[in-house]
Design a protein around this motif. Structure first.
Motif, PDB file in Angstrom:
ATOM      1  N   SER A   1     -10.740  -3.796   7.442  1.00 54.35           N
ATOM      2  CA  SER A   1      -9.815  -3.326   8.472  1.00 54.35           C
ATOM      3  C   SER A   1     -10.595  -2.959   9.741  1.00 54.35           C
TER       4      SER A   1
ATOM      5  N   ASP B   1      -1.828 -12.619  -4.024  1.00 52.94           N
ATOM      6  CA  ASP B   1      -2.607 -12.640  -2.774  1.00 52.94           C
ATOM      7  C   ASP B   1      -3.664 -13.752  -2.768  1.00 52.94           C
TER       8      ASP B   1
ATOM      9  N   LEU C   1      -7.876 -12.029   7.245  1.00 56.83           N
ATOM     10  CA  LEU C   1      -6.715 -11.668   6.409  1.00 56.83           C
ATOM     11  C   LEU C   1      -5.663 -10.932   7.232  1.00 56.83           C
ATOM     12  N   SER C   2      -6.100 -10.237   8.288  1.00 48.81           N
ATOM     13  CA  SER C   2      -5.130  -9.592   9.179  1.00 48.81           C
ATOM     14  C   SER C   2      -4.526 -10.665  10.092  1.00 48.81           C
TER      15      SER C   2
ATOM     16  N   ASN D   1     -20.659  -5.871   3.271  1.00 46.07           N
ATOM     17  CA  ASN D   1     -19.735  -4.767   3.520  1.00 46.07           C
ATOM     18  C   ASN D   1     -20.461  -3.700   4.329  1.00 46.07           C
ATOM     19  N   ARG D   2     -19.680  -2.942   5.113  1.00 45.73           N
ATOM     20  CA  ARG D   2     -20.296  -1.860   5.889  1.00 45.73           C
ATOM     21  C   ARG D   2     -21.043  -0.915   4.955  1.00 45.73           C
TER      22      ARG D   2
ATOM     23  N   LYS E   1      -0.507  -0.559  -5.018  1.00 50.68           N
ATOM     24  CA  LYS E   1      -0.901  -1.798  -5.715  1.00 50.68           C
ATOM     25  C   LYS E   1      -1.651  -1.536  -7.032  1.00 50.68           C
TER      26      LYS E   1
ATOM     27  N   GLY F   1     -16.230  -7.282   3.534  1.00 48.71           N
ATOM     28  CA  GLY F   1     -15.349  -6.238   3.009  1.00 48.71           C
ATOM     29  C   GLY F   1     -15.481  -6.134   1.503  1.00 48.71           C
ATOM     30  N   ALA F   2     -15.241  -4.941   0.992  1.00 48.72           N
ATOM     31  CA  ALA F   2     -15.351  -4.719  -0.457  1.00 48.72           C
ATOM     32  C   ALA F   2     -14.225  -3.805  -0.923  1.00 48.72           C
TER      33      ALA F   2
ATOM     34  N   LYS G   1     -21.314  -0.706  -2.150  1.00 45.72           N
ATOM     35  CA  LYS G   1     -20.141  -1.243  -2.865  1.00 45.72           C
ATOM     36  C   LYS G   1     -20.318  -2.723  -3.232  1.00 45.72           C
TER      37      LYS G   1
ATOM     38  N   TRP H   1     -19.755  -6.402  13.934  1.00 42.36           N
ATOM     39  CA  TRP H   1     -20.341  -6.445  12.599  1.00 42.36           C
ATOM     40  C   TRP H   1     -21.758  -5.923  12.680  1.00 42.36           C
TER      41      TRP H   1
ATOM     42  N   GLY I   1      -9.719  -3.365  -1.513  1.00 44.49           N
ATOM     43  CA  GLY I   1      -8.719  -3.978  -2.373  1.00 44.49           C
ATOM     44  C   GLY I   1      -8.463  -5.442  -2.050  1.00 44.49           C
ATOM     45  N   ALA I   2      -8.468  -5.796  -0.769  1.00 41.45           N
ATOM     46  CA  ALA I   2      -8.181  -7.192  -0.407  1.00 41.45           C
ATOM     47  C   ALA I   2      -9.302  -8.107  -0.877  1.00 41.45           C
TER      48      ALA I   2
ATOM     49  N   LEU J   1       0.832  -1.206   0.000  1.00 42.33           N
ATOM     50  CA  LEU J   1       0.000   0.000   0.000  1.00 42.33           C
ATOM     51  C   LEU J   1       0.869   1.259   0.000  1.00 42.33           C
TER      52      LEU J   1
ATOM     53  N   LEU K   1       0.167 -14.456   4.281  1.00 44.23           N
ATOM     54  CA  LEU K   1       1.313 -13.557   4.115  1.00 44.23           C
ATOM     55  C   LEU K   1       2.542 -14.332   3.624  1.00 44.23           C
TER      56      LEU K   1
ATOM     57  N   PHE L   1      -9.274  -2.543  13.837  1.00 37.45           N
ATOM     58  CA  PHE L   1      -7.917  -1.991  13.959  1.00 37.45           C
ATOM     59  C   PHE L   1      -7.786  -1.152  15.221  1.00 37.45           C
TER      60      PHE L   1
HETATM   61  P1  NDP Z   1      -9.309  -1.158   1.986  1.00 40.05           P
HETATM   62  O1  NDP Z   1      -9.026   0.133   2.656  1.00 40.05           O
HETATM   63  O2  NDP Z   1      -9.266  -1.238   0.494  1.00 40.05           O
HETATM   64  O3  NDP Z   1     -10.787  -1.667   2.434  1.00 40.05           O
HETATM   65  C1  NDP Z   1     -11.144  -1.639   3.790  1.00 40.05           C
HETATM   66  C2  NDP Z   1     -12.422  -2.467   4.001  1.00 40.05           C
HETATM   67  O4  NDP Z   1     -12.653  -2.532   5.413  1.00 40.05           O
HETATM   68  C3  NDP Z   1     -13.658  -1.840   3.363  1.00 40.05           C
HETATM   69  O5  NDP Z   1     -14.542  -2.873   2.956  1.00 40.05           O
HETATM   70  C4  NDP Z   1     -14.254  -1.040   4.542  1.00 40.05           C
HETATM   71  O6  NDP Z   1     -15.638  -0.855   4.464  1.00 40.05           O
HETATM   72  C5  NDP Z   1     -13.954  -1.999   5.688  1.00 40.05           C
HETATM   73  N1  NDP Z   1     -13.915  -1.326   6.991  1.00 40.05           N
HETATM   74  C6  NDP Z   1     -12.987  -0.458   7.456  1.00 40.05           C
HETATM   75  N2  NDP Z   1     -13.271  -0.084   8.728  1.00 40.05           N
HETATM   76  C7  NDP Z   1     -14.422  -0.740   9.064  1.00 40.05           C
HETATM   77  C8  NDP Z   1     -15.227  -0.774  10.237  1.00 40.05           C
HETATM   78  N3  NDP Z   1     -14.900  -0.064  11.336  1.00 40.05           N
HETATM   79  N4  NDP Z   1     -16.321  -1.576  10.261  1.00 40.05           N
HETATM   80  C9  NDP Z   1     -16.647  -2.321   9.176  1.00 40.05           C
HETATM   81  N5  NDP Z   1     -15.940  -2.326   8.023  1.00 40.05           N
HETATM   82  C10 NDP Z   1     -14.833  -1.536   7.962  1.00 40.05           C
HETATM   83  O7  NDP Z   1      -8.303  -2.215   2.665  1.00 40.05           O
HETATM   84  P2  NDP Z   1      -7.784  -3.597   2.040  1.00 40.05           P
HETATM   85  O8  NDP Z   1      -8.941  -4.252   1.385  1.00 40.05           O
HETATM   86  O9  NDP Z   1      -6.558  -3.354   1.246  1.00 40.05           O
HETATM   87  O10 NDP Z   1      -7.297  -4.434   3.338  1.00 40.05           O
HETATM   88  C11 NDP Z   1      -8.229  -5.050   4.239  1.00 40.05           C
HETATM   89  C12 NDP Z   1      -7.472  -5.920   5.228  1.00 40.05           C
HETATM   90  O11 NDP Z   1      -6.834  -7.040   4.580  1.00 40.05           O
HETATM   91  C13 NDP Z   1      -6.339  -5.162   5.949  1.00 40.05           C
HETATM   92  O12 NDP Z   1      -6.459  -5.510   7.306  1.00 40.05           O
HETATM   93  C14 NDP Z   1      -5.073  -5.752   5.371  1.00 40.05           C
HETATM   94  O13 NDP Z   1      -4.021  -5.735   6.310  1.00 40.05           O
HETATM   95  C15 NDP Z   1      -5.501  -7.193   5.075  1.00 40.05           C
HETATM   96  N6  NDP Z   1      -4.654  -7.857   4.054  1.00 40.05           N
HETATM   97  C16 NDP Z   1      -3.905  -8.971   4.436  1.00 40.05           C
HETATM   98  C17 NDP Z   1      -3.078  -9.628   3.521  1.00 40.05           C
HETATM   99  C18 NDP Z   1      -2.236 -10.823   3.965  1.00 40.05           C
HETATM  100  O14 NDP Z   1      -1.276 -11.194   3.258  1.00 40.05           O
HETATM  101  N7  NDP Z   1      -2.557 -11.491   5.073  1.00 40.05           N
HETATM  102  C19 NDP Z   1      -2.978  -9.174   2.106  1.00 40.05           C
HETATM  103  C20 NDP Z   1      -3.850  -8.039   1.789  1.00 40.05           C
HETATM  104  C21 NDP Z   1      -4.631  -7.417   2.757  1.00 40.05           C
HETATM  105  P3  NDP Z   1     -16.275   0.454   3.694  1.00 40.05           P
HETATM  106  O15 NDP Z   1     -16.313   0.084   2.249  1.00 40.05           O
HETATM  107  O16 NDP Z   1     -17.603   0.597   4.329  1.00 40.05           O
HETATM  108  O17 NDP Z   1     -15.342   1.599   3.982  1.00 40.05           O
END
Ligand code: NDP
Length: 286
Positions: free
Chosen positions: A205, A105, A229-230, A155-156, A67, A131-132, A160, A214, A134-135, A64, A258, A208
């Motif tokens: 995420s 990935d 994924l985290s 997704n929240r 990508k 989630g919706a 999306k 949920w 990048g991951a 990030l 990972l 965090f």
């Molecule tokens: P993005 O920023 O692209 O997307 C974040 C997602 O999380 C969106 O769907 C967003 O919803 C949702 N979200 C964020 N905060 C909240 C909340 N408080 N409540 C509910 N939904 C929430 O991030 P990525 O998709 O790139 O990454 C997501 C996770 O995947 C990260 O934790 C990353 O570390 C992990 N990851 C792990 C990998 C591994 O190798 N293990 C590889 C790639 C990613 P909304 O659309 O509503 O904003």
């Protein structure tokens, strides 16, 4: 055997575990690498990538926020990268003198799911992806390819979900770049799905800062598997797994993904498949 010039680019980059992981792979496969973390700002991305490869670079991991935009510097995009519009691995092809973009990935996740849960091989597995972002985008094609069941999205931000469904829910999967196989199951918005869910994947995420929550009740039970994924740096559960443990004791975090996605990159660059039995202690205890 020659030395490989490799690295990872991101902004920030200090947190990246990739240098440690790839150096463990190099030691185990007895391949000599010079793998460096590079802090690259968005405005320098294209020039950095081109200079790196012009100056003898063999491969870069991309994290990030680069990508998506790293694709502008690559000439050869894999079918999967074209589909999802993002990459995490760039390789220099000496034969075509082009930068090739790939995403490892999804395959990395799949390997870990099969390893941990023994899913997909025989049973219909209904997979819910939370989630919706990048991951989620990068793992959906691989899950679609592997699963004999349905894929459900939540997704929240509800708006999306439909655009993800439109992107992937069609009969023509020839553009996935996977070996030919008929994929006939469907992608559902969770509002239209009332059967049991076998596996929940957290691609958000959320959690965090503070506990994972949920926004709706999910159709899960004690047989449901959960995958985050985290990952945590210890045996401690991630907030999502803490939440999941109220339903089931079948859950894993994304540490295996990972390692797997890194191993797939290493293989693309060197042709050698490293052992993926790296533990959290190998990376975090020193
Ligand atoms: P993005 O920023 O692209 O997307 C974040 C997602 O999380 C969106 O769907 C967003 O919803 C949702 N979200 C964020 N905060 C909240 C909340 N408080 N409540 C509910 N939904 C929430 O991030 P990525 O998709 O790139 O990454 C997501 C996770 O995947 C990260 O934790 C990353 O570390 C992990 N990851 C792990 C990998 C591994 O190798 N293990 C590889 C790639 C990613 P909304 O659309 O509503 O904003």
């Amino acid at each position: 055997m020659r030395d490989y010039k490799l690295g990872v680019i991101g902004d920030p980059i200090d947190h990246s575990l990739s240098p440690k992981i790839h150096n463990l792979f190099a030691k185990e496969t007895e391949i000599t690498i010079d793998y460096q973390p590079y802090h690259v700002l968005p405005e320098n991305l294209d020039s950095f990538i081109k200079d790196f490869f012009i100056n003898g670079g063999d491969g870069l991991n991309v994290t990030l926020p680069h990508k998506i935009n790293c694709l502008r510097s690559a000439r050869d995009l894999s079918p999967l990268v074209k589909l999802i519009g993002a990459a995490n691995t760039l390789t220099y092809s000496r034969s075509s003198e082009e930068i090739v973009a790939e995403s490892t990935d999804g395959e990395g996740l799949l390997g870990d799911l099969i390893d941990k849960f023994k899913l997909f091989s025989k049973n219909e597995t209904n997979v819910l992806i939370l989630g919706a972002g990048g991951a989620a985008l990068s793992i959906i094609p691989s899950i679609e390819y592997a699963s004999l069941g349905d894929i459900i999205l939540d997704n929240r931000s509800q708006e999306k979900i439909q655009s993800l469904i439109n992107r992937f829910d069609n009969d023509d999967k020839s553009n996935y770049g996977f070996p030919s196989k008929k994929i006939s199951h469907r992608l559902y918005n969770i509002d239209n799905f009332d059967r049991d869910i076998d596996l929940v994947i957290n691609a958000t995420s959320a959690g965090f800062s503070g506990p994972f929550k949920w926004h709706r009740e999910l159709n899960v039970n004690s047989k449901t598997a959960f995958y985050d994924l985290s990952y945590s740096s210890s045996e401690e559960k991630t907030p999502f797994l803490e939440w999941a443990s109220q339903y089931s004791d079948n859950y894993y975090d994304g540490f295996g993904m990972l390692i797997n996605q890194a191993a797939l990159s290493f293989t693309l660059w060197t042709g050698s498949s490293p052992d993926t039995e790296i533990t959290k202690a190998d990376l975090f205890n020193d």
